[in-house]
Design an enzyme around this catalytic site. Structure first.
Site, short mmCIF file in Angstrom:
data_model
loop_
_atom_site.label_atom_id
_atom_site.label_comp_id
_atom_site.label_asym_id
_atom_site.label_seq_id
_atom_site.Cartn_x
_atom_site.Cartn_y
_atom_site.Cartn_z
CG MET A 1 42.34 33.95 35.24
SD MET A 1 44.08 33.36 35.43
CE MET A 1 44.00 32.30 34.13
N GLY A 2 39.67 36.75 32.25
CA GLY A 2 39.28 37.53 31.22
C GLY A 2 39.45 36.59 29.68
CB VAL B 1 29.84 26.05 26.79
CG1 VAL B 1 29.49 26.57 25.68
CG2 VAL B 1 28.97 26.53 28.06
CG HIS C 1 34.82 32.99 30.74
ND1 HIS C 1 35.47 32.93 29.59
CD2 HIS C 1 35.58 32.70 31.91
CE1 HIS C 1 36.87 32.53 30.06
NE2 HIS C 1 36.73 32.49 31.20
N GLY D 1 33.17 26.55 36.11
CA GLY D 1 32.88 25.53 35.05
C GLY D 1 33.32 24.18 35.53
CD GLU D 2 29.51 20.09 36.14
OE1 GLU D 2 29.39 19.60 34.85
OE2 GLU D 2 28.69 20.26 37.09
O1 PAF Z 1 39.23 29.40 35.81
C1 PAF Z 1 39.90 30.60 35.71
O2 PAF Z 1 39.58 31.59 35.11
C2 PAF Z 1 40.80 30.93 37.14
O3 PAF Z 1 41.81 29.70 37.36
C3 PAF Z 1 40.18 31.36 38.38
C4 PAF Z 1 39.34 30.73 38.96
C5 PAF Z 1 39.47 32.71 37.78
C6 PAF Z 1 41.38 31.91 39.31
O4 PAF Z 1 42.14 32.69 38.81
#
Ligand code: PAF
Length: 281
Positions: free
Chosen positions: A30-31, A176, A37, A147-148
């Site tokens: 989601m940015g 992380v 990420h 991510g876990e």
């Molecule tokens: O973890 C996230 O950033 C969001 O929940 C995802 C998996 C991108 C779904 O919108």
């Protein structure tokens, strides 16, 4: 990096990779990208010829409009981070692209979505499963990386991908952490300085629980120890301590004889943070 805004563009891009015999790893986001990420991008890069990322702030997974409105967003910064990771393509759609006018289809893992954090965030995991299913269908990757840290989300997505026969693998990537142990999260930037310092209690409590789990302690006593430890931090408003079976997320009980998952959530100021740890006897 190819930047695609429409379904047709990203499908064409992925089809070009496939035509060249290349495999594709997908990282949905989601940015507000952070090192957590980027670890997902690196994991995808290790296993695939091409890495495709998505940035889409999914409205259907936010309970409170205010939470959605405050979600941090800086596409230019995110794009430069993705380029730094040599991500091959970015899918950056508008809301109408993912949820076309008249849209009415939802995806829900009925048990997993409504347990644990799902109880305090009704509809959240339905929104996640719905958008991830759409993104899988749009990008058609060989594998996707999550991510876990968002442990319940990972189990929901695994279940959804399995039940709907998506022809792809779902991989979990270890959490992380910042230097002081706080799990990286896009929400961390919303913490004031005192809450930022206080939030480290979650990782400290999990570290201690990991050791305690090896001492023959019961699930019930481990839960009490975790609650007591977190309550030593007055800024932490504890929302949940769940000790569950690692795969099904059903509540664990009695002696710890196999790998279990601890899932914590607590508020610091107005920011709800989660953290998790798998523990073994
Ligand atoms: O973890 C996230 O950033 C969001 O929940 C995802 C998996 C991108 C779904 O919108």
């Amino acid at each position: 990096m190819d930047i695609c805004n429409s379904v047709a563009e990203i499908r064409k891009t992925v089809a070009r990779y496939r035509a060249a015999g290349e495999t594709v790893g997908l990282v949905t986001t989601m940015g507000a990208l952070h090192a957590g990420h980027l670890a997902l991008m690196k994991a995808a890069r290790q296993n695939h010829d091409r890495v495709v990322a998505t940035i889409f702030v999914n409205p259907t997974q936010f309970g409170e409009v205010a939470d959605l409105a405050h979600y941090p967003s800086d596409d230019a910064r995110d794009i430069s981070l993705l380029k730094g990771e040599q991500v091959d393509a970015l899918f950056l759609p508008e809301v109408d692209t993912i949820y076309p006018p008249g849209d009415e289809t939802i995806v829900e893992t009925t048990e997993l979505a409504n347990a644990l954090h799902g109880k305090v965030r009704p509809g959240h995991f339905r929104g996640v499963a719905t958008v991830v299913a759409r993104l899988f269908n749009i990008a058609l990757p060989d594998a996707a990386y999550f991510g876990e840290k968002d442990y319940q989300q990972l189990q929901v997505i695994r279940r959804m991908a399995h039940d709907l026969h998506f022809p792809l693998e779902v991989h979990g990537v270890p959490t992380v952490r910042e230097a002081d142990g706080l799990a990286m999260s896009s929400r961390n930037v919303r913490l004031g300085p005192q809450d930022r310092r206080a939030a480290v209690i979650l990782n400290q409590a999990l570290d201690e629980a990991e050791q305690l789990a090896k001492t023959g302690i019961s699930v019930e006593d481990l839960g009490t120890a975790l609650r007591t430890r977190i309550k030593t931090e007055p800024r932490a408003i504890l929302r949940a301590v769940d000790i569950v079976e690692a795969q099904t997320l059903s509540p664990a009980r009695g002696p710890i004889e196999r790998t279990l998952a601890i899932m914590l959530s607590a508020e610091f100021g107005s920011v709800l943070l989660i953290d998790q740890r798998e523990v073994s006897p």
